[in-house]
Write a protein that holds these residues in place. Structure first.
Motif, PDB file in Angstrom:
ATOM      1  N   ARG A  36       0.838  -1.210   0.000  1.00  0.00           N
ATOM      2  CA  ARG A  36       0.000   0.000   0.000  1.00  0.00           C
ATOM      3  C   ARG A  36       0.872   1.258   0.000  1.00  0.00           C
ATOM      4  O   ARG A  36       0.633   2.214  -0.745  1.00  0.00           O
ATOM      5  CB  ARG A  36      -0.907   0.002   1.238  1.00  0.00           C
TER       6      ARG A  36
ATOM      7  N   LEU B 256      -4.778  -4.947  -4.136  1.00  0.00           N
ATOM      8  CA  LEU B 256      -4.256  -3.568  -4.118  1.00  0.00           C
ATOM      9  C   LEU B 256      -3.647  -3.206  -5.467  1.00  0.00           C
ATOM     10  O   LEU B 256      -3.864  -2.110  -5.994  1.00  0.00           O
ATOM     11  CB  LEU B 256      -3.177  -3.421  -3.036  1.00  0.00           C
TER      12      LEU B 256
ATOM     13  N   GLU C 291       1.290   4.246  -2.834  1.00  0.00           N
ATOM     14  CA  GLU C 291       1.076   5.646  -2.487  1.00  0.00           C
ATOM     15  C   GLU C 291       2.295   6.506  -2.821  1.00  0.00           C
ATOM     16  O   GLU C 291       2.175   7.625  -3.309  1.00  0.00           O
ATOM     17  CB  GLU C 291       0.743   5.742  -0.996  1.00  0.00           C
TER      18      GLU C 291
END
Ligand code: OSB
Ligand code: MG
Length: 369
Positions: A248, A278, A252
């Motif tokens: 994650r 994801l 990002e």
């Protein structure tokens, strides 16, 4: 599924080739092998950690200790409804995803067998065969590299990955690119470069590489994001992705545009499914990595790679490249760059017990009663 007993072994299997990377040379594998028994069935898991912490921190000795003393005693004799329940039992213990994965993946195999379904189906796979490439170690010369690339392209492998390190990168890749202008080529640095190497890494941009794998620190995301902003070639993360949480954060930050998934590095199939979700949401293509697995680990990898997000050729090449004799009965072989996913319940392969016995260095049987 009740986990009634377990057998943990350490095996040693010589490699058919000398595998050199930026972090060292491998000539054999020391394999932690777990058999889980329950309801008349057997689930298999294979460790990918090495004796020394050269790829990531985990070691065979550390994983053996945790499995024997901590993880197996937590689950032996327990009736677990699904693999998530098993992951939850291990969740209080920090890190050590490879050690956890040995148990987690063996339980997925056992659980799928309990359901009477092949693992790929239980995981949500959509493919019966996986597109594969090869990972070629650092060769003694450029000529030897060209020969190895040619031989593996002739065998039908869909992508060639070359290991690189400072002093063995641009020149060899340029020669290979000139000789094979159409080949799908990638380079894997196994964390051999740092911030001061950006100019050298930027030279690789002109070579038409599909991606550059893990050029920077083995636990880094921030510097990879910085490098990705300066490179046209996608960065593929390997070492740094050890959990869904890390994935994650990588997304990002923009630390890579491609992910290599090794279920053993992420803690098993459960966390791999989370990273798969994801990555799909973020439009990040996946491919299945390899850790020179013997048959049990190789079969697990093939099942996972049947999921829809695995759109690039994986590192799961023919077992006969690695071993004179594998530890399973079935031959996991690629044809025209395609590896069939084993069929049958669970991982669909059976341990070659007499051979495993002969290469066993250590063994312990643990019962849940
Ligand atoms: O970085 O992908 C890697 C092998 C051991 C440790 C790390 C890596 C590798 C490979 C080999 O590249 C992949 C394989 O053939 O199994
Ligand atoms: Mg790698």
């Amino acid at each position: 599924m009740r986990i009634e007993a377990a057998e943990l072994r350490i095996l040693e299997l010589p490699l058919k080739f000398r595998f050199e990377t930026s972090f060292g040379v491998q000539t054999r594998r020391t394999i932690l092998l777990l058999r889980l028994f329950g309801e008349g069935l057997e689930g298999l898991g294979e460790g990918v950690m090495e004796r020394l912490p050269l790829y990531r921190e985990e070691t065979v000795a550390g994983a053996k200790y945790l499995l024997e003393e901590v993880f197996l005693p937590r689950v032996l004799g327990h009736d677990l409804p699904n693999p998530t329940a098993l992951s939850e039992a291990l969740a209080p213990f920090r890190g050590n995803p490879m050690a956890k994965a040995v148990l987690e993946m063996a339980f997925w195999d056992l659980w799928a067998k309990g359901l009477g379904q092949p693992l790929w189906q239980v995981l949500g796979g959509v493919r019966e065969a996986i597109e594969v490439g090869v990972s070629l170690g650092i060769q003694p010369t450029v000529e030897a590299t060209l020969k190895a690339v040619e031989a593996h392209l002739a065998q039908g492998y869909r992508r060639i990955k070359l290991k690189i390190k400072p002093g063995w990168d641009y020149e060899v890749l340029k020669e290979v690119r000139q000789a094979f202008p159409e080949a799908t080529l990638t380079a894997d640095a196994n964390s051999a470069y740092g911030l001061s190497d950006f100019p050298q890494l930027k030279r690789l941009d002109g070579l038409g590489l599909d991606y550059i794998e893990q050029p920077l620190g083995y636990d880094d995301l921030l510097d990879h994001a910085r490098l990705q902003r300066e490179l046209a070639t996608p960065i593929c993360l390997d070492e740094s992705l050890t959990s869904p949480e890390k994935a994650r954060k990588a997304i990002e930050l923009g630390a890579g545009r491609v992910f290599n998934i090794k279920p053993a590095r992420l803690g098993g199939h459960g966390p791999s499914l989370m990273v798969h979700a994801l990555a799909q949401a973020a439009g990040i293509p996946l491919w299945i990595g390899g850790m020179l697995e013997a048959g049990v680990g190789r079969a697990h990898n093939l099942h996972l790679a049947s999921l829809p997000g695995f759109t690039k050729p994986g590192d799961v090449s023919s077992a006969s490249r690695y071993w004179e004799e594998d530890i399973i009965e079935e031959a996991l072989e690629a044809k025209d760059g395609l590896m069939p996913v084993p069929q049958g319940p669970g991982i669909g392969v059976r341990l070659k017990l007499d051979w495993a016995e002969r290469i066993t260095l250590w063994r312990r049987y643990m019962s849940g009663n």
